[in-house]
Scaffold this active site. Structure first.
Site, mmCIF file in Angstrom:
data_model
loop_
_atom_site.group_PDB
_atom_site.id
_atom_site.type_symbol
_atom_site.label_atom_id
_atom_site.label_comp_id
_atom_site.label_asym_id
_atom_site.label_seq_id
_atom_site.Cartn_x
_atom_site.Cartn_y
_atom_site.Cartn_z
ATOM 1 N N ALA A 43 0.519 -1.316 0.097
ATOM 2 C CA ALA A 43 -0.277 0.326 -0.131
ATOM 3 C C ALA A 43 0.778 0.822 -0.198
ATOM 4 O O ALA A 43 0.882 2.194 -0.582
ATOM 5 C CB ALA A 43 -0.906 -0.198 1.312
ATOM 6 N N SER A 91 26.256 -20.601 -26.150
ATOM 7 C CA SER A 91 25.549 -21.792 -25.873
ATOM 8 C C SER A 91 26.646 -22.959 -25.038
ATOM 9 O O SER A 91 27.901 -22.639 -23.803
ATOM 10 C CB SER A 91 24.556 -23.351 -26.453
ATOM 11 O OG SER A 91 24.043 -23.793 -25.282
ATOM 12 N N LEU A 92 25.994 -23.885 -23.890
ATOM 13 C CA LEU A 92 27.051 -24.716 -22.992
ATOM 14 C C LEU A 92 26.945 -26.351 -23.568
ATOM 15 O O LEU A 92 25.529 -27.019 -23.802
ATOM 16 C CB LEU A 92 26.747 -24.303 -21.928
ATOM 17 C CG LEU A 92 26.768 -23.433 -20.990
ATOM 18 C CD1 LEU A 92 25.742 -23.225 -19.512
ATOM 19 C CD2 LEU A 92 28.510 -22.781 -20.613
ATOM 20 N N LYS A 125 21.993 -23.445 -12.720
ATOM 21 C CA LYS A 125 22.030 -23.392 -14.013
ATOM 22 C C LYS A 125 20.077 -22.991 -14.161
ATOM 23 O O LYS A 125 19.160 -23.780 -13.417
ATOM 24 C CB LYS A 125 22.323 -24.479 -14.672
ATOM 25 C CG LYS A 125 21.771 -24.827 -16.575
ATOM 26 C CD LYS A 125 22.100 -25.746 -17.360
ATOM 27 C CE LYS A 125 22.064 -25.909 -18.790
ATOM 28 N NZ LYS A 125 21.270 -25.441 -18.963
ATOM 29 N N GLU A 186 19.446 -15.440 -17.006
ATOM 30 C CA GLU A 186 18.619 -16.464 -17.886
ATOM 31 C C GLU A 186 17.278 -14.888 -17.716
ATOM 32 O O GLU A 186 17.122 -14.557 -16.227
ATOM 33 C CB GLU A 186 18.547 -17.529 -17.248
ATOM 34 C CG GLU A 186 17.331 -18.063 -17.547
ATOM 35 C CD GLU A 186 18.304 -18.998 -18.985
ATOM 36 O OE1 GLU A 186 20.297 -18.505 -19.093
ATOM 37 O OE2 GLU A 186 18.185 -19.714 -19.154
ATOM 38 N N LYS A 324 23.711 -31.809 -15.723
ATOM 39 C CA LYS A 324 22.716 -31.801 -16.050
ATOM 40 C C LYS A 324 22.354 -33.105 -14.614
ATOM 41 O O LYS A 324 22.480 -33.913 -15.023
ATOM 42 C CB LYS A 324 21.641 -32.127 -17.509
ATOM 43 C CG LYS A 324 22.520 -31.008 -17.944
ATOM 44 C CD LYS A 324 20.554 -30.009 -18.669
ATOM 45 C CE LYS A 324 20.883 -28.992 -19.468
ATOM 46 N NZ LYS A 324 19.552 -30.048 -20.251
HETATM 47 S S1 IVH Z 1 26.705 -19.436 -19.162
HETATM 48 C C1 IVH Z 1 29.367 -18.755 -21.948
HETATM 49 N N1 IVH Z 1 25.490 -19.978 -16.175
HETATM 50 O O1 IVH Z 1 22.157 -21.953 -20.478
HETATM 51 C C2 IVH Z 1 28.500 -18.607 -21.157
HETATM 52 N N2 IVH Z 1 24.511 -20.165 -18.978
HETATM 53 O O2 IVH Z 1 22.009 -24.297 -21.611
HETATM 54 C C3 IVH Z 1 27.223 -18.789 -21.248
HETATM 55 N N3 IVH Z 1 21.924 -20.828 -18.255
HETATM 56 O O3 IVH Z 1 22.837 -20.644 -22.728
HETATM 57 C C4 IVH Z 1 26.094 -19.213 -20.442
HETATM 58 N N4 IVH Z 1 21.973 -20.594 -16.186
HETATM 59 O O4 IVH Z 1 21.077 -19.732 -21.277
HETATM 60 C C5 IVH Z 1 25.311 -19.818 -17.921
HETATM 61 N N5 IVH Z 1 24.422 -19.791 -14.719
HETATM 62 C C6 IVH Z 1 24.343 -19.982 -15.748
HETATM 63 C C7 IVH Z 1 23.217 -20.514 -16.369
HETATM 64 C C8 IVH Z 1 22.935 -20.101 -17.902
HETATM 65 C C9 IVH Z 1 21.445 -21.233 -16.989
HETATM 66 C C10 IVH Z 1 21.226 -21.292 -19.357
HETATM 67 C C11 IVH Z 1 21.615 -20.862 -20.665
HETATM 68 C C12 IVH Z 1 22.995 -21.285 -21.331
HETATM 69 C C13 IVH Z 1 22.314 -22.354 -21.392
HETATM 70 C C14 IVH Z 1 23.300 -23.434 -21.993
#
Ligand code: IVH
Length: 336
Positions: A43, A91-92, A125, A186, A324
């Site tokens: 409020a 990406s990762l 992640k 993210e 993962k």
């Molecule tokens: S680092 C070069 N850190 O996971 C750095 N990514 O599966 C690249 N993601 O594309 C990203 N948590 O969208 C990073 N703590 C985190 C993350 C993260 C989620 C996502 C991100 C990335 C994807 C890859």
């Protein structure tokens, strides 16, 4: 003449009040949306917003673009325009076991001068979608989705509605404002917001989202920012590119937190791969209780100079990978 002065005085007083309100509102939004630690009631917050809107309506030419009232601006567009990222959004790669993590560590160390000491940063992640936020002279000027990593979609109007994202960096007075910053992180939807949204959709006979990730993606890719604003999205910053990037990734995370971003409180600097593996076990316990979905942990080489030596293969950096967790399985009992 005297009357003119009176108007001028009143205007100056109103503008000063508006300015003070904007600072107070921003601070309270930071406490609420970034730190999860509000100090005032909803409020009280609403009262400040009403007063600010009233003052701004009197002087529409003096409303700054980063006013808390200006998050939802502009009208619905018919499509998203394309933007080229300053640096590709990588990406990762994925690993699924301790053995694979050890193999990752071997590859990292064999890519560096013999005897190099390697520190890692461990992070949750977050299960959402990657976004790049460009700040010029401290102001958010553009936000883009990953797209194909080289070219993404311009989602600035939608990202501005996410209240844990600062429209202006929180740079302490006397400190230099970076000319150019590319903040990556993210966009995600907290579990509670996801459940509420699905309940509403079910009531209206609309199709439900399968998971918070899909809900976040669907909400960010709305052509009408008004819709995005109603969806309770949030943002975790996890990577800094450009002028402000620090020699150590962990220092960049600390700087992002100081600039007013939400940075995971669960990141940890570890000295070796054994500690990294331990983190992954510990975090698996912890993550169940978090208010947002995580689908793994990310391991990153902390030293940015070492990151550069390692480089990338295709779309994946050699200096980071994602562990993962096995997907959650519901247990079912066969009764008969
Ligand atoms: S680092 C070069 N850190 O996971 C750095 N990514 O599966 C690249 N993601 O594309 C990203 N948590 O969208 C990073 N703590 C985190 C993350 C993260 C989620 C996502 C991100 C990335 C994807 C890859």
């Amino acid at each position: 003449m005297a009357e003119m002065d009176l108007f001028a005085d009143e205007r100056a007083a109103d503008l000063a009040e508006a300015d003070k309100l904007r600072r107070e509102i921003r601070h309270n939004e930071y406490l609420y949306y970034v730190l999860d630690a509000p100090e005032i009631t909803d409020a009280e917050y609403d009262r400040m917003m009403v007063r600010l809107r009233e003052l701004e309506a009197r002087y529409p030419d003096s409303i700054p673009a980063d006013s808390p009232t200006q998050r939802v601006g502009g009208r619905a567009s018919s499509q998203f325009t394309e933007v080229r990222h300053l640096e590709p959004l990588l990406s990762l790669g994925n690993v699924f076991s301790a053995e694979e993590l050890r193999a990752f560590d071997e590859r990292v160390r064999s890519g560096l001068p013999a005897g190099s000491k390697v520190e890692y940063v461990m992070e949750p992640k977050i299960d959402g979608l990657a976004c790049s936020l460009i700040y010029e002279n401290g102001k958010l000027v553009r936000a883009a989705t990953r797209g194909d990593g080289v070219v993404g979609e311009n989602v600035t109007a939608n990202v501005r509605t996410i209240r844990s994202i600062p429209l202006t960096l929180k740079v302490p007075e006397g400190e230099a404002v970076p000319e150019l910053l590319d903040v990556r992180g993210e966009v995600y939807m907290p579990r509670q917001a996801f459940m509420r949204l699905n309940e509403q959709r079910a009531e209206r006979g609309e199709s439900e989202f399968a998971n918070p990730r899909n809900a976040a993606a669907g909400s960010l890719r709305q052509l009408d920012p008004q819709v995005t604003a109603s969806r309770s999205l949030s943002f975790f910053a996890y990577y800094l590119v450009g002028e402000g990037a620090q020699p150590k990734h962990s220092e960049s995370l600390a700087l992002l937190a100081r600039y007013g971003f939400k940075v995971s409180e669960n990141y940890k600097v570890v000295e070796n791969i054994d500690e990294a593996i331990k983190y992954i076990g510990d975090f698996n316990e912890l993550r169940q209780g978090l208010s947002y979905d995580t689908d793994g942990a990310v391991i990153k080489v902390n030293d940015v100079y070492q990151q550069r030596i390692l480089g990338a293969t295709g779309k994946d950096p050699r200096w980071a990978t994602a562990y993962k967790y096995p997907p959650e399985q519901a247990e079912t009992t066969l009764e008969d």
